[in-house]
Design a protein around this motif. Sequence first.
Motif, PDB file in Angstrom:
ATOM      1  N   ARG A   1     -20.858 -21.875 -52.216  1.00  0.00           N
ATOM      2  CA  ARG A   1     -20.477 -21.782 -50.655  1.00  0.00           C
ATOM      3  C   ARG A   1     -18.953 -22.035 -50.698  1.00  0.00           C
ATOM      4  NH1 ARG A   1     -24.704 -22.606 -47.200  1.00  0.00           N
ATOM      5  NH2 ARG A   1     -26.490 -23.270 -48.121  1.00  0.00           N
TER       6      ARG A   1
ATOM      7  N   ASP B   1     -19.944 -27.241 -44.900  1.00  0.00           N
ATOM      8  CA  ASP B   1     -20.062 -25.674 -45.067  1.00  0.00           C
ATOM      9  C   ASP B   1     -19.086 -25.060 -44.354  1.00  0.00           C
ATOM     10  OD1 ASP B   1     -20.561 -23.117 -44.988  1.00  0.00           O
ATOM     11  OD2 ASP B   1     -22.711 -23.630 -45.758  1.00  0.00           O
TER      12      ASP B   1
ATOM     13  N   SER C   1     -18.577 -22.422 -43.386  1.00  0.00           N
ATOM     14  CA  SER C   1     -18.880 -21.130 -42.510  1.00  0.00           C
ATOM     15  C   SER C   1     -19.390 -21.762 -40.845  1.00  0.00           C
ATOM     16  CB  SER C   1     -20.003 -20.156 -43.334  1.00  0.00           C
ATOM     17  OG  SER C   1     -21.086 -21.007 -43.288  1.00  0.00           O
ATOM     18  N   ASP C   2     -20.001 -22.820 -41.025  1.00  0.00           N
ATOM     19  CA  ASP C   2     -20.711 -23.269 -39.836  1.00  0.00           C
ATOM     20  C   ASP C   2     -20.573 -24.724 -39.473  1.00  0.00           C
ATOM     21  OD1 ASP C   2     -22.592 -24.272 -41.710  1.00  0.00           O
ATOM     22  OD2 ASP C   2     -24.108 -23.528 -41.101  1.00  0.00           O
ATOM     23  N   GLY C   3     -19.857 -25.505 -40.532  1.00  0.00           N
ATOM     24  CA  GLY C   3     -19.505 -26.764 -40.193  1.00  0.00           C
ATOM     25  C   GLY C   3     -20.766 -27.915 -40.679  1.00  0.00           C
ATOM     26  N   ALA C   4     -21.653 -27.376 -41.157  1.00  0.00           N
ATOM     27  CA  ALA C   4     -22.814 -28.043 -41.214  1.00  0.00           C
ATOM     28  C   ALA C   4     -22.408 -29.299 -42.657  1.00  0.00           C
ATOM     29  CB  ALA C   4     -24.006 -27.400 -42.056  1.00  0.00           C
TER      30      ALA C   4
ATOM     31  N   THR D   1     -12.051 -29.180 -37.884  1.00  0.00           N
ATOM     32  CA  THR D   1     -13.390 -29.853 -38.484  1.00  0.00           C
ATOM     33  C   THR D   1     -13.222 -31.175 -38.974  1.00  0.00           C
ATOM     34  OG1 THR D   1     -12.741 -29.149 -40.933  1.00  0.00           O
ATOM     35  CG2 THR D   1     -13.928 -27.490 -39.411  1.00  0.00           C
TER      36      THR D   1
ATOM     37  N   HIS E   1     -25.937 -32.658 -36.430  1.00  0.00           N
ATOM     38  CA  HIS E   1     -25.504 -31.287 -36.432  1.00  0.00           C
ATOM     39  C   HIS E   1     -26.378 -30.254 -36.725  1.00  0.00           C
ATOM     40  CE1 HIS E   1     -23.706 -27.732 -38.284  1.00  0.00           C
ATOM     41  NE2 HIS E   1     -22.391 -28.094 -37.711  1.00  0.00           N
TER      42      HIS E   1
ATOM     43  N   GLY F   1     -27.903 -24.660 -35.532  1.00  0.00           N
ATOM     44  CA  GLY F   1     -26.757 -24.188 -35.932  1.00  0.00           C
ATOM     45  C   GLY F   1     -26.472 -22.433 -35.890  1.00  0.00           C
ATOM     46  N   PRO F   2     -25.201 -22.063 -36.068  1.00  0.00           N
ATOM     47  CA  PRO F   2     -25.040 -20.652 -35.904  1.00  0.00           C
ATOM     48  C   PRO F   2     -25.492 -19.836 -37.114  1.00  0.00           C
ATOM     49  CG  PRO F   2     -22.867 -21.914 -36.269  1.00  0.00           C
ATOM     50  CD  PRO F   2     -24.177 -22.925 -36.037  1.00  0.00           C
ATOM     51  N   GLY F   3     -25.650 -20.650 -38.215  1.00  0.00           N
ATOM     52  CA  GLY F   3     -25.760 -19.999 -39.540  1.00  0.00           C
ATOM     53  C   GLY F   3     -27.250 -20.084 -39.820  1.00  0.00           C
TER      54      GLY F   3
ATOM     55  N   ARG G   1     -30.691 -25.186 -42.043  1.00  0.00           N
ATOM     56  CA  ARG G   1     -30.616 -26.054 -43.454  1.00  0.00           C
ATOM     57  C   ARG G   1     -32.077 -26.694 -43.375  1.00  0.00           C
ATOM     58  NH1 ARG G   1     -27.049 -25.380 -46.753  1.00  0.00           N
ATOM     59  NH2 ARG G   1     -27.642 -27.322 -47.607  1.00  0.00           N
TER      60      ARG G   1
END
Length: 395
Positions: free
Chosen positions: A32, A60, A62-65, A252, A300, A305-307, A310
Amino acid sequence: MRITRFLRNRSVTVEEMLSQAASSTSQRCQGRDVVVIQDTTVIRSTGGGGDYLHVAIALDGSDGAILGLVDGQFLQRSSGRRGQRRGSPVEEKESFRWLQGADQAASVCAGADRITVIADREGDIYEAFALRPDTTDLLVRAAQDRSLEDGGKLFAALDALPEASQTDLDLPAGPGRRARTARLAVRFDKVMLARPKRQLGAGLPDAVEMQMVDVREIAAPAGQPAIHWRLLTTRPVADAGDAWAVVDLYRTRWAIEQLFRTLKTQGFDIEGVRIEDPQPRDKLITAALIAAVAVQQLVHGRDGGPGPLRPCTDVFHSDDIPLLEAYCARLEGKTQRQKNPHPKGSLAYAAWVCARLGGWTGYYGKPGPVVMLQGWLEIQAAKRAVDTLGYKRDV
């Protein structure tokens, strides 16, 4: 009595607790683009000094997870020693924690495709720039008007740059600030930071190359402080798009502020711990820190999430899934809005269950960390009952 025995058991150590948490984080970082945010929060203030906790968490990119905990360090500050520390080697300074956090990020997240370590103004340290791990990038908000290799000063160089681009940013309401849309301008360039004179002979390079990104608000409302961030990074910035990407990355950092709120008065209230013996106290705070990370992961993950979704196992053990599904069956109502909309086994599914257990009706607003914490505690209590009474978790 059991928790007291646990905290005072010599076989239980802060180091082992953090190591186990970091091991889980390491697995989630594989392949990642990872952002590691580090910051320090006060545990107990004692008039100019006190007890502090330095934390690093992985997200992450890409999506802030939130992927998990990377590191934690307990610190003790004493007042009146600033002058004594100024000429000391960085290894003997409290600020060494920023370098250690970057080293730990490089180790824990070694399987990531990319690692970017983010820090606020306290992390503006020349040694951190010069001695960063080769496998990590840095992104730090500048605090000092540093000297440049060409004899100039950093802030003047930023002010002299032409605007590269403008954009609008929606700012949420904050303490003493109304929500508003801010018009921002960005500038960027390459810079060579000169080694501070007091560090001559320290084995550091005479200069380090950094990218500087300046973002400032145009015409802030009267009475409101204008946004102005001066950012230093080792990430390449070739155009305005790269510069705005750096700004988005720095934003972030809010994730660790939310973590500290959950850890403190809005959640586990570690400031209220009255254990004077530092060993059991630090173990209790470490356990609360690990749990607070789990709560923020649930917050979160609540919307999916946008991705990609999880997995539930980011927070819970795979053996807990039947218990979550049993609770979900009890909590779901007859209408569509009272149904869990997320697939079983996902973190979003588990977050919906925790939110409902924490008092969220499913109709109004979004469940925050306090609600999610209450639901998470209900699950933990149910797990203890299952283990104590010997029931099967799928019953």
